[in-house]
Each structure stands twice: as C-alpha cells, then as structure tokens.
Motif scaffolding. Structure first.
Motif, short mmCIF file in Angstrom:
data_model
loop_
_atom_site.label_atom_id
_atom_site.label_comp_id
_atom_site.label_asym_id
_atom_site.label_seq_id
_atom_site.Cartn_x
_atom_site.Cartn_y
_atom_site.Cartn_z
N ARG A 138 0.85 -1.18 0.00
CA ARG A 138 0.00 0.00 0.00
C ARG A 138 0.89 1.24 0.00
N VAL A 151 -4.59 10.35 -0.31
CA VAL A 151 -4.78 9.33 -1.34
C VAL A 151 -3.97 8.11 -0.96
N LYS A 152 -4.47 6.92 -1.31
CA LYS A 152 -3.66 5.71 -1.14
C LYS A 152 -3.97 4.75 -2.28
N ASP A 153 -2.95 3.99 -2.67
CA ASP A 153 -3.07 2.94 -3.68
C ASP A 153 -2.79 1.60 -3.04
N LEU A 161 -1.86 -3.08 -9.38
CA LEU A 161 -2.73 -2.11 -8.74
C LEU A 161 -4.14 -2.68 -8.69
N THR A 164 -7.85 1.87 -5.16
CA THR A 164 -7.35 3.17 -4.72
C THR A 164 -8.41 3.80 -3.82
N SER A 165 -7.98 4.76 -3.03
CA SER A 165 -8.89 5.40 -2.10
C SER A 165 -8.45 6.84 -1.90
N TYR A 166 -9.41 7.74 -1.70
CA TYR A 166 -9.04 9.09 -1.32
C TYR A 166 -10.07 9.64 -0.34
#
Length: 226
Positions: A138, A151-153, A161, A164-166
């Motif tokens: 992550r 943000v995170k991937d 991948l 994703t999240s923000y």
C-alpha cells in the motif's frame, strides 16, 4: 488512552476499541447481530477482515484510510516530498441535499469535488515475509500540513494495482480542526466504488464529550435492541 468507535450497517452495530499503544494492548471488537439479538466478540474486525459497512470491497484496516496495527507491513517514508492534487477543503459536499447528486456509476460527481495541489509525503507499506494480508503493498500520500492521508493505492500480492482510495477533508472552524469527512474506495477489478462517512441529512456534527460508558458491550446491546 483508547480510541473507541461505534458504527453500524443494516442493523449490525460494531464496537471497536483501539489502544494508543499497540505494544501494550491489542484492539478489541464486538458485534451486535440483529438476527441473533446478541453481542459477540468479533476477531475479524482487524487487519484484512472484510468490512461489510464498505460494501464488502474494503477490509477493516482500510477504515478512514488506515486503522489498526502496523506490524504486518514494513514501512518506508520516502525522503523526497512531492506535489500532487489531493481532495481538500470539501465543505461543499456536506452541504449537498442528498447522496443522489454525488453518485455516478464509476466515481463521485466531479462537479462537487474540490482538489488542491499540496506537498505530500509518500509512505510505502510492503507486506512482511511470512505475514498474511490481502494487500501486498500500500502506498499512502500524506498531506505535509496535517499528516492526514489524502490518497492511497493498494496492490495485490502479485504487484498489480488493485484499489485506490481518497479522503475528503473539511475545516471545522469552530473547534478548530481539519479532519477527514468522507473517504471513497474504488475496486478496479470489479468496477465498483463506495463512499463512507456520508452525513447529509443528519444533524450537524458536534464535538461534545461522549461518556466512556457509551462505548460498552451493555450499551451496544441496548442500542441494537431499540
């Protein structure tokens, strides 16, 4: 000091108690199951246990961008800062009349999203050898000013991948504090996304002190039976 959270989904209510120091204590989780009308100790409310409040596409330590112990990953804070656009000062979202105006099939309505160019630190978490988790890696992009995760991937164990999240941040001038208001999670494999923390139509948030006995198994049972 303990961080205590009460949350729910379709009749289920969860109680999570996270210690300030994981070296001395572990988290504890309880669930009220409406079909059983009982409170159970829930060992699956941590790490990569499935989070049913997030549509089942996220895991428990995805909550509010990250929650829980750090011990299953090796963490590396990269030495160089970078600039990137992250959601910021999204007060408008909390003023919308309902959820429908934000929803589109593949992402939140960009008309109501606000982004700013910010300096962020890149924090990389790689799964330790021999440890178990649904994610192999992550990458968190943390705002330099607040250290909140913008943000995170998330990558699978093959290095692809996956999600994703923000998060959307809101400035509460009356406290004052800048905090995460909502967070969005996107799963690219199933083309599905969810929003958490939606407050539209609810009473305004307050910062009054909540008695500690609110976060008890007895109160969890009482709330579930109402």
């Amino acid at each position: 000091m303990i961080n205590m959270t009460m949350t729910g989904h379709e009749g289920e209510i969860y109680l999570m108690k996270d210690p300030a120091n994981y070296e001395t204590k572990d988290s504890i989780g309880y669930s009220y199951i409406p079909g059983m009308r009982r409170v159970r100790r829930n060992p699956n409310m941590f790490y990569d246990g499935i989070d049913s409040t997030g549509g089942g596409i996220g895991c428990m330590d995805d909550g509010w961008m990250f929650r829980g112990k750090l011990d299953r990953f090796d963490w590396v804070l990269t030495k160089e800062k970078k600039e990137m656009f992250i959601p910021y000062n999204n007060n408008q979202i909390n003023l919308l009349p309902d959820w429908d105006v934000m929803h589109t099939p593949h992402h939140p309505n960009p008309e109501y999203m606000r982004w700013e160019l910010h300096r962020v630190w890149e924090n990389v978490a790689t799964l330790k050898k021999g440890a178990r988790h649904m994610y192999g890696k992550r990458v968190y992009y943390q705002d330099e000013d607040t250290w909140l995760i913008g943000v995170k991937d998330m990558y699978d164990t093959r290095g692809n991948l996956w999600k994703t999240s923000y998060s959307t941040g809101v400035q509460h001038y009356d406290v004052p504090v800048y905090r995460i208001a909502q967070y969005f999670l996107f799963d690219f494999q199933v083309d599905f996304w969810v929003a958490n923390g939606w407050v539209n139509g609810l009473p305004p948030e307050s910062y009054e002190e909540v008695p500690e006995d609110y976060f008890t198994v007895q109160n969890l049972r009482r709330l579930g039976r109402r």
